[in-house]
Design a protein around this motif. Structure first.
Motif, PDB file in Angstrom:
ATOM      1  N   ILE A  53      11.730   3.523  14.393  1.00 33.70           N
ATOM      2  CA  ILE A  53      10.897   2.312  14.451  1.00 33.70           C
ATOM      3  C   ILE A  53      11.186   1.471  13.213  1.00 33.70           C
ATOM      4  O   ILE A  53      11.122   1.965  12.078  1.00 33.70           O
ATOM      5  N   PHE A  54      11.501   0.207  13.436  1.00 31.09           N
ATOM      6  CA  PHE A  54      11.837  -0.716  12.350  1.00 31.09           C
ATOM      7  C   PHE A  54      10.847  -1.883  12.347  1.00 31.09           C
ATOM      8  O   PHE A  54      10.399  -2.334  13.406  1.00 31.09           O
ATOM      9  N   ILE A  55      10.541  -2.362  11.143  1.00 31.61           N
ATOM     10  CA  ILE A  55       9.609  -3.476  10.978  1.00 31.61           C
ATOM     11  C   ILE A  55      10.342  -4.612  10.280  1.00 31.61           C
ATOM     12  O   ILE A  55      10.908  -4.422   9.202  1.00 31.61           O
ATOM     13  N   ALA A  56      10.372  -5.796  10.903  1.00 30.60           N
ATOM     14  CA  ALA A  56      10.982  -6.977  10.279  1.00 30.60           C
ATOM     15  C   ALA A  56       9.874  -7.841   9.689  1.00 30.60           C
ATOM     16  O   ALA A  56       8.975  -8.297  10.403  1.00 30.60           O
ATOM     17  N   THR A  57       9.935  -8.068   8.381  1.00 32.55           N
ATOM     18  CA  THR A  57       8.883  -8.825   7.711  1.00 32.55           C
ATOM     19  C   THR A  57       9.479  -9.657   6.585  1.00 32.55           C
ATOM     20  O   THR A  57      10.694  -9.907   6.556  1.00 32.55           O
ATOM     21  N   ASN A  58       8.638 -10.113   5.654  1.00 32.55           N
ATOM     22  CA  ASN A  58       9.119 -10.924   4.524  1.00 32.55           C
ATOM     23  C   ASN A  58       8.573 -10.371   3.219  1.00 32.55           C
ATOM     24  O   ASN A  58       7.750  -9.445   3.219  1.00 32.55           O
ATOM     25  N   ILE A  59       9.016 -10.945   2.136  1.00 34.45           N
ATOM     26  CA  ILE A  59       8.692 -10.405   0.821  1.00 34.45           C
ATOM     27  C   ILE A  59       7.198 -10.464   0.522  1.00 34.45           C
ATOM     28  O   ILE A  59       6.650  -9.620  -0.193  1.00 34.45           O
ATOM     29  N   LEU A  60       6.480 -11.457   1.072  1.00 33.56           N
ATOM     30  CA  LEU A  60       5.055 -11.604   0.801  1.00 33.56           C
ATOM     31  C   LEU A  60       4.236 -10.473   1.411  1.00 33.56           C
ATOM     32  O   LEU A  60       3.211 -10.066   0.870  1.00 33.56           O
ATOM     33  N   GLN A  61       4.669  -9.972   2.550  1.00 39.54           N
ATOM     34  CA  GLN A  61       3.867  -9.006   3.303  1.00 39.54           C
ATOM     35  C   GLN A  61       4.366  -7.571   3.196  1.00 39.54           C
ATOM     36  O   GLN A  61       3.690  -6.645   3.636  1.00 39.54           O
ATOM     37  N   VAL A  62       5.525  -7.383   2.594  1.00 39.55           N
ATOM     38  CA  VAL A  62       6.158  -6.062   2.639  1.00 39.55           C
ATOM     39  C   VAL A  62       5.305  -4.969   1.991  1.00 39.55           C
ATOM     40  O   VAL A  62       5.202  -3.854   2.521  1.00 39.55           O
ATOM     41  N   GLU A  63       4.658  -5.266   0.877  1.00 39.28           N
ATOM     42  CA  GLU A  63       3.884  -4.216   0.205  1.00 39.28           C
ATOM     43  C   GLU A  63       2.680  -3.800   1.034  1.00 39.28           C
ATOM     44  O   GLU A  63       2.360  -2.606   1.131  1.00 39.28           O
ATOM     45  N   GLU A  64       1.983  -4.764   1.629  1.00 39.01           N
ATOM     46  CA  GLU A  64       0.835  -4.435   2.471  1.00 39.01           C
ATOM     47  C   GLU A  64       1.264  -3.637   3.701  1.00 39.01           C
ATOM     48  O   GLU A  64       0.557  -2.730   4.151  1.00 39.01           O
ATOM     49  N   ILE A  65       2.423  -3.987   4.253  1.00 40.97           N
ATOM     50  CA  ILE A  65       2.919  -3.261   5.423  1.00 40.97           C
ATOM     51  C   ILE A  65       3.296  -1.830   5.050  1.00 40.97           C
ATOM     52  O   ILE A  65       3.021  -0.886   5.793  1.00 40.97           O
ATOM     53  N   ARG A  66       3.890  -1.652   3.896  1.00 38.35           N
ATOM     54  CA  ARG A  66       4.215  -0.291   3.451  1.00 38.35           C
ATOM     55  C   ARG A  66       2.956   0.556   3.281  1.00 38.35           C
ATOM     56  O   ARG A  66       2.934   1.734   3.627  1.00 38.35           O
ATOM     57  N   LYS A  67       1.906  -0.060   2.735  1.00 38.67           N
ATOM     58  CA  LYS A  67       0.643   0.670   2.574  1.00 38.67           C
ATOM     59  C   LYS A  67       0.045   1.014   3.936  1.00 38.67           C
ATOM     60  O   LYS A  67      -0.513   2.093   4.119  1.00 38.67           O
ATOM     61  N   GLU A  68       0.155   0.084   4.871  1.00 39.85           N
ATOM     62  CA  GLU A  68      -0.440   0.270   6.189  1.00 39.85           C
ATOM     63  C   GLU A  68       0.342   1.266   7.039  1.00 39.85           C
ATOM     64  O   GLU A  68      -0.239   1.969   7.877  1.00 39.85           O
ATOM     65  N   LEU A  69       1.659   1.325   6.813  1.00 39.85           N
ATOM     66  CA  LEU A  69       2.522   2.186   7.631  1.00 39.85           C
ATOM     67  C   LEU A  69       3.310   3.153   6.743  1.00 39.85           C
ATOM     68  O   LEU A  69       4.535   3.106   6.678  1.00 39.85           O
ATOM     69  N   PRO A  70       2.628   4.057   6.061  1.00 42.76           N
ATOM     70  CA  PRO A  70       3.336   4.962   5.141  1.00 42.76           C
ATOM     71  C   PRO A  70       4.263   5.938   5.843  1.00 42.76           C
ATOM     72  O   PRO A  70       5.138   6.529   5.201  1.00 42.76           O
ATOM     73  N   ASP A  71       4.079   6.124   7.158  1.00 41.06           N
ATOM     74  CA  ASP A  71       4.928   7.055   7.893  1.00 41.06           C
ATOM     75  C   ASP A  71       6.274   6.456   8.280  1.00 41.06           C
ATOM     76  O   ASP A  71       7.206   7.185   8.636  1.00 41.06           O
TER      77      ASP A  71
END
Length: 364
Positions: A53-71
């Motif tokens: 599973i891959f997530i395409a995002t941007n620099i502004l949201q990447v940290e929040e997405i990493r926290k939300e999807l640690p798996d």
């Protein structure tokens, strides 16, 4: 090998002030105690493991997405250096997917999903994804899911199906053409004809098929992707990779995959589905998901005093909001920001966000 690419780079302007630059719609808990992107990942986990599973995002949201999807593996979170719309994002992300798995499997299927859609019938959704992946792999087609319409919606694009009879759910059809968002009169004609479906924005293809389509329909895009491919082959990942390919990304034309590929490709198939889908494109969509109270108001996250007020959507952050003599309004309070607009103008919220650079000012 089936993989998933979840598009999570949007700013969710129509959901301001709930949606912000660092916490857009996909990171909100709108329908459960899970964020929408968490629900999207969990929805496909029974058929696609986290390493695919891959997530395409941007620099502004990447940290929040990493926290939300640690798996999700860190290297599977793809950072776009600049926003160049979905043709660039999907092409670039597909390169990364191919690079990771090409040594294991020459035929890699990719299902492209939005991170902020609601799908109620998840089991049937997964079954259809597997069916679409089989079609995409076997016949080198691009497969999309078309939503069986139940009303003349003007907020969605439409797919015209090359068929003279009534469409059968979950059967595979050849796409005749894609249609832009129609006015009310044309939307009614589409519904009455029985040959049109809503465009869900979900696609399934093999990496080989999508790159062949880029080569034929968007050769300049493909040339840039070939330049980027050399950078991906290195050991760079995350922010380092994003920084190294920015010079190439800047050369991309800003264009969607719909305009660049889907509208012109000769080998597109569609599967009509009824899966409880909603793209939650504006606050008005909440009326299709939540039940209203006795006053016909939808109240979320707050306490409301109502008097002679009906057909409103009210969202707050644990505060008291009083309504007196108002109808058909959207009222949203999030921390220091308050929005009040007529329901007929819900699609235009992004205009006020854009005019006053609200999301850009949040970054400062």
């Amino acid at each position: 090998m089936l993989t998933a690419l979840i598009m999570a780079g949007g700013s969710g302007e129509r959901f301001w002030p709930l949606s912000t630059s660092t916490k857009p719609k996909q990171l909100l808990c709108l329908f459960s105690n899970k964020t929408m992107i968490r629900e999207t990942v969990d929805r496909i986990l029974p058929i696609i493991s986290v390493d695919r599973i891959f997530i395409a995002t941007n620099i502004l949201q990447v940290e929040e997405i990493r926290k939300e999807l640690p798996d999700i593996p860190e290297e599977n979170i793809i950072i776009e250096p600049t926003f160049k719309d979905t043709a660039a994002a999907i092409g670039y992300s597909t390169l990364i997917i191919e690079e990771k798995f090409k040594v294991f499997d020459k035929k890699i299927e990719v299902v492209v999903l939005a991170s902020d859609h609601l799908i109620k019938d998840e089991e049937n959704f997964r079954k259809i994804i597997l069916k679409g992946a089989e079609e995409a792999s076997k016949n080198s087609t691009i497969v999309t899911l078309g939503i069986k319409p139940d009303k003349p919606e003007t907020g969605y694009g439409y797919i015209e199906v090359d068929n003279e009879k009534e469409l059968v759910l979950e059967k595979i059809y050849k796409v005749r053409r894609f249609r832009e968002k129609p006015n009310r009169e044309i939307a009614e004609q589409y519904i009455n004809s029985g040959k049109y479906l809503w465009n869900s924005g979900m696609f399934i293809f093999t990496t080989t098929t999508i790159f062949k389509n880029f080569e034929v329909l968007m050769p300049e895009h493909m040339n840039i992707l070939n330049e980027i491919r050399r950078e991906i082959s290195s050991e760079k990942k995350g922010k380092q990779l994003s920084n190294s390919i920015k010079k190439y990304f800047d050369k991309f034309e800003k264009i969607s995959i719909d305009f660049g590929v889907m509208e012109y490709s000769k080998n597109i198939k569609v599967i009509p589905v009824k899966i409880g889908w909603n793209d939650i494109g504006s606050f008005n969509a909440l009326s299709e998901v939540f039940d209203s109270n006795i006053e016909e108001n939808i109240i979320l996250g707050t306490q409301v005093l109502e008097y002679d007020s009906t057909n409103n959507i009210v969202i707050g952050d644990d505060c008291l909001i009083s309504l007196l003599g108002i109808k058909n309004l959207i009222v949203v309070k999030n921390e220091k920001n308050i929005l009040i607009c007529h329901k007929d103008r819900a699609q235009d919220i992004k205009k006020i966000v854009s005019k006053y650079n609200i999301l850009k000012n949040e970054k400062k």
